[in-house]
Every structure is written in structure tokens, then in C-alpha cells.
Write a protein that holds these residues in place. Structure first.
Motif, PDB file in Angstrom:
ATOM      1  N   MET A   1       0.851  -1.179   0.000  1.00 32.27           N
ATOM      2  CA  MET A   1       0.000   0.000   0.000  1.00 32.27           C
ATOM      3  C   MET A   1       0.890   1.234   0.000  1.00 32.27           C
ATOM      4  O   MET A   1       1.856   1.309   0.739  1.00 32.27           O
ATOM      5  N   SER A   2       0.551   2.189  -0.817  1.00 39.49           N
ATOM      6  CA  SER A   2       1.351   3.401  -0.912  1.00 39.49           C
ATOM      7  C   SER A   2       1.135   4.301   0.294  1.00 39.49           C
ATOM      8  O   SER A   2       0.194   4.145   1.050  1.00 39.49           O
ATOM      9  N   GLY A   3       2.030   5.256   0.466  1.00 39.64           N
ATOM     10  CA  GLY A   3       1.966   6.179   1.595  1.00 39.64           C
ATOM     11  C   GLY A   3       0.826   7.178   1.472  1.00 39.64           C
ATOM     12  O   GLY A   3       0.240   7.367   0.412  1.00 39.64           O
ATOM     13  N   LEU A   4       0.578   7.820   2.575  1.00 36.89           N
ATOM     14  CA  LEU A   4      -0.476   8.828   2.647  1.00 36.89           C
ATOM     15  C   LEU A   4       0.160  10.196   2.499  1.00 36.89           C
ATOM     16  O   LEU A   4       0.969  10.592   3.319  1.00 36.89           O
ATOM     17  N   ARG A   5      -0.184  10.904   1.440  1.00 34.18           N
ATOM     18  CA  ARG A   5       0.354  12.249   1.233  1.00 34.18           C
ATOM     19  C   ARG A   5      -0.718  13.307   1.363  1.00 34.18           C
ATOM     20  O   ARG A   5      -0.496  14.332   1.971  1.00 34.18           O
ATOM     21  N   TYR A   6      -1.880  13.076   0.761  1.00 34.04           N
ATOM     22  CA  TYR A   6      -2.944  14.066   0.756  1.00 34.04           C
ATOM     23  C   TYR A   6      -4.254  13.435   1.210  1.00 34.04           C
ATOM     24  O   TYR A   6      -4.716  12.464   0.614  1.00 34.04           O
ATOM     25  N   ALA A   7      -4.815  13.994   2.260  1.00 34.56           N
ATOM     26  CA  ALA A   7      -6.067  13.449   2.791  1.00 34.56           C
ATOM     27  C   ALA A   7      -7.013  14.593   3.106  1.00 34.56           C
ATOM     28  O   ALA A   7      -6.590  15.729   3.315  1.00 34.56           O
ATOM     29  N   VAL A   8      -8.270  14.262   3.158  1.00 40.22           N
ATOM     30  CA  VAL A   8      -9.303  15.236   3.498  1.00 40.22           C
ATOM     31  C   VAL A   8     -10.008  14.750   4.760  1.00 40.22           C
ATOM     32  O   VAL A   8     -10.243  13.562   4.926  1.00 40.22           O
ATOM     33  N   GLY A   9     -10.267  15.695   5.657  1.00 38.89           N
ATOM     34  CA  GLY A   9     -11.045  15.401   6.852  1.00 38.89           C
ATOM     35  C   GLY A   9     -12.409  16.048   6.707  1.00 38.89           C
ATOM     36  O   GLY A   9     -12.499  17.222   6.367  1.00 38.89           O
ATOM     37  N   VAL A  10     -13.445  15.273   6.926  1.00 36.75           N
ATOM     38  CA  VAL A  10     -14.794  15.811   6.780  1.00 36.75           C
ATOM     39  C   VAL A  10     -15.557  15.708   8.097  1.00 36.75           C
ATOM     40  O   VAL A  10     -15.426  14.719   8.818  1.00 36.75           O
ATOM     41  N   PRO A  11     -16.342  16.741   8.407  1.00 37.43           N
ATOM     42  CA  PRO A  11     -17.152  16.678   9.622  1.00 37.43           C
ATOM     43  C   PRO A  11     -18.236  15.613   9.489  1.00 37.43           C
ATOM     44  O   PRO A  11     -18.582  15.199   8.383  1.00 37.43           O
ATOM     45  N   ASN A  12     -18.741  15.178  10.619  1.00 38.36           N
ATOM     46  CA  ASN A  12     -19.869  14.244  10.615  1.00 38.36           C
ATOM     47  C   ASN A  12     -21.088  14.903  11.252  1.00 38.36           C
ATOM     48  O   ASN A  12     -21.957  14.231  11.779  1.00 38.36           O
ATOM     49  N   VAL A  13     -21.134  16.224  11.180  1.00 42.40           N
ATOM     50  CA  VAL A  13     -22.193  17.002  11.830  1.00 42.40           C
ATOM     51  C   VAL A  13     -22.819  17.988  10.844  1.00 42.40           C
ATOM     52  O   VAL A  13     -22.263  18.272   9.795  1.00 42.40           O
ATOM     53  N   SER A  14     -23.990  18.484  11.232  1.00 45.93           N
ATOM     54  CA  SER A  14     -24.729  19.480  10.450  1.00 45.93           C
ATOM     55  C   SER A  14     -25.065  18.911   9.074  1.00 45.93           C
ATOM     56  O   SER A  14     -25.521  17.779   8.973  1.00 45.93           O
ATOM     57  N   GLU A  15     -24.809  19.658   8.026  1.00 47.51           N
ATOM     58  CA  GLU A  15     -25.155  19.154   6.697  1.00 47.51           C
ATOM     59  C   GLU A  15     -24.326  17.933   6.309  1.00 47.51           C
ATOM     60  O   GLU A  15     -24.688  17.192   5.397  1.00 47.51           O
ATOM     61  N   TYR A  16     -23.212  17.703   7.008  1.00 51.30           N
ATOM     62  CA  TYR A  16     -22.385  16.522   6.768  1.00 51.30           C
ATOM     63  C   TYR A  16     -22.779  15.359   7.686  1.00 51.30           C
ATOM     64  O   TYR A  16     -22.092  14.352   7.743  1.00 51.30           O
ATOM     65  N   GLY A  17     -23.870  15.491   8.385  1.00 57.87           N
ATOM     66  CA  GLY A  17     -24.361  14.457   9.281  1.00 57.87           C
ATOM     67  C   GLY A  17     -25.111  13.344   8.562  1.00 57.87           C
ATOM     68  O   GLY A  17     -25.677  12.465   9.203  1.00 57.87           O
ATOM     69  N   ASP A  18     -25.106  13.354   7.255  1.00 59.17           N
ATOM     70  CA  ASP A  18     -25.739  12.313   6.448  1.00 59.17           C
ATOM     71  C   ASP A  18     -24.649  11.354   5.957  1.00 59.17           C
ATOM     72  O   ASP A  18     -23.796  11.751   5.145  1.00 59.17           O
ATOM     73  N   PRO A  19     -24.635  10.113   6.427  1.00 54.45           N
ATOM     74  CA  PRO A  19     -23.562   9.190   6.023  1.00 54.45           C
ATOM     75  C   PRO A  19     -23.522   8.940   4.518  1.00 54.45           C
ATOM     76  O   PRO A  19     -22.454   8.670   3.968  1.00 54.45           O
ATOM     77  N   ARG A  20     -24.650   9.066   3.845  1.00 53.17           N
ATOM     78  CA  ARG A  20     -24.644   8.892   2.378  1.00 53.17           C
ATOM     79  C   ARG A  20     -23.829   9.988   1.709  1.00 53.17           C
ATOM     80  O   ARG A  20     -23.125   9.733   0.726  1.00 53.17           O
ATOM     81  N   LEU A  21     -23.910  11.200   2.246  1.00 55.67           N
ATOM     82  CA  LEU A  21     -23.101  12.300   1.723  1.00 55.67           C
ATOM     83  C   LEU A  21     -21.617  12.032   1.974  1.00 55.67           C
ATOM     84  O   LEU A  21     -20.782  12.272   1.100  1.00 55.67           O
TER      85      LEU A  21
ATOM     86  N   SER B   1     -10.664  11.598  -7.471  1.00 52.65           N
ATOM     87  CA  SER B   1      -9.896  12.818  -7.743  1.00 52.65           C
ATOM     88  C   SER B   1      -8.426  12.688  -7.350  1.00 52.65           C
ATOM     89  O   SER B   1      -7.669  13.648  -7.476  1.00 52.65           O
ATOM     90  N   GLY B   2      -8.036  11.517  -6.836  1.00 52.23           N
ATOM     91  CA  GLY B   2      -6.637  11.282  -6.542  1.00 52.23           C
ATOM     92  C   GLY B   2      -6.202  11.500  -5.101  1.00 52.23           C
ATOM     93  O   GLY B   2      -5.015  11.373  -4.795  1.00 52.23           O
ATOM     94  N   TRP B   3      -7.124  11.811  -4.206  1.00 54.17           N
ATOM     95  CA  TRP B   3      -6.763  11.959  -2.793  1.00 54.17           C
ATOM     96  C   TRP B   3      -6.302  10.602  -2.260  1.00 54.17           C
ATOM     97  O   TRP B   3      -6.733   9.551  -2.736  1.00 54.17           O
ATOM     98  N   ASP B   4      -5.468  10.642  -1.217  1.00 52.94           N
ATOM     99  CA  ASP B   4      -4.934   9.414  -0.631  1.00 52.94           C
ATOM    100  C   ASP B   4      -5.749   8.911   0.554  1.00 52.94           C
ATOM    101  O   ASP B   4      -5.636   7.749   0.930  1.00 52.94           O
ATOM    102  N   GLY B   5      -6.528   9.788   1.197  1.00 55.67           N
ATOM    103  CA  GLY B   5      -7.274   9.368   2.374  1.00 55.67           C
ATOM    104  C   GLY B   5      -8.469  10.249   2.647  1.00 55.67           C
ATOM    105  O   GLY B   5      -8.512  11.412   2.236  1.00 55.67           O
ATOM    106  N   VAL B   6      -9.432   9.673   3.339  1.00 55.69           N
ATOM    107  CA  VAL B   6     -10.622  10.390   3.805  1.00 55.69           C
ATOM    108  C   VAL B   6     -10.831  10.017   5.264  1.00 55.69           C
ATOM    109  O   VAL B   6     -10.890   8.832   5.608  1.00 55.69           O
ATOM    110  N   PHE B   7     -10.946  11.039   6.105  1.00 57.84           N
ATOM    111  CA  PHE B   7     -11.103  10.836   7.534  1.00 57.84           C
ATOM    112  C   PHE B   7     -12.320  11.609   8.025  1.00 57.84           C
ATOM    113  O   PHE B   7     -12.512  12.766   7.694  1.00 57.84           O
TER     114      PHE B   7
END
Length: 132
Positions: free
Chosen positions: A1-21, A32-38
Motif C-alpha cells: 500500500m502506498s503512503g499517505l500524502r494528501y487526505a481530506v477530513g470531513v465533519p460528521n455534523v450538520s449538513e455533513y451528518g448524512d452518512p450517504r453524503l 480525484s486522486g486523494w490518498d485518504g478520507v477521515f
């Protein structure tokens, strides 16, 4: 598995409180080529009535719909959990994600909203001393 260089952190609250989103955003990040989502780890957040998605159910859904990106929570508030239960959940998520899970732990934040509101000690120093 390749290393983690670019990741995005997303809230789990408010409008982002929908797990489908959250799953949709993760799929878009992967394509889009990101390495991680947290996903943030909150059970409540500043505004009463905001939707709050369970972070680890969301991460499981993200792992099931992606194949390359690393996944996890930002940062697991271990003081809100039983460590042995959390360890089993993370081991299961690691299998589901085929080794793409990254786990970080801490004391948590939002003492009033996420601890005192549920009858727990809001003081991080005391949570550290007692392990809860």
C-alpha cells in the motif's frame, strides 16, 4: 500500500451528518486522486439539533464503496468508549477496508457538549487520569 500524502477530513455534523453524503464525498475524493478520507468523531457538536452521523459506521460504508484510499476517524475520543470494544471495532474495520484503516486516539474535545451532556466528566485532565 502506498503512503499517505494528501487526505481530506470531513465533519460528521450538520449538513455533513448524512452518512450517504460522506460516502459520496469519499468516492469523489478517491476518483480525484486523494490518498485518504477521515471523518470527524463527534456525538454532538456546538449546535443543538444538528444531525450527527456515527463516524465508524460511516467509515465502514466508505470502506465498502472505495478501493484505494486510506480511511479512519479524526481522532477517536477513546474516553467515550470501552477500549476493548473499540479495539474489536477497529480490527473489524481494518478487515473490511483491506488494511486501509488508520486509527488515531485522543481524549476528545467539546467537554460540555460531548461529555457533560451525557453525564461524563468534561475535564480532559480527569479523563486522562481515570482513563474515562
Amino acid at each position: 500500500m502506498s503512503g499517505l500524502r494528501y487526505a481530506v477530513g470531513v465533519p460528521n455534523v450538520s449538513e455533513y451528518g448524512d452518512p450517504r453524503l460522506l460516502v459520496d464525498l469519499a468516492c469523489r475524493a478517491e476518483s480525484s486522486g486523494w490518498d485518504g478520507v477521515f471523518v470527524w468523531d463527534h456525538v454532538a457538536y456546538r449546535e443543538l439539533g444538528w444531525a450527527v452521523a456515527d463516524p465508524y459506521m460511516s467509515v465502514a460504508a466508505i470502506a465498502a464503496q472505495t478501493s484505494r484510499i486510506r480511511v479512519g476517524g479524526l481522532i477517536a475520543a477513546l474516553a467515550r468508549r470501552r477500549p476493548w470494544k473499540f479495539a474489536r471495532e477497529m480490527a473489524t474495520l481494518d478487515v473490511l477496508s483491506e488494511g486501509r484503516l488508520i486509527v488515531g486516539v485522543g481524549l476528545g474535545s467539546q467537554g460540555r457538549e460531548e461529555f457533560a451532556a451525557f453525564g461524563e466528566d468534561p475535564d480532559p485532565g480527569r479523563r486522562h487520569e481515570t482513563g474515562r
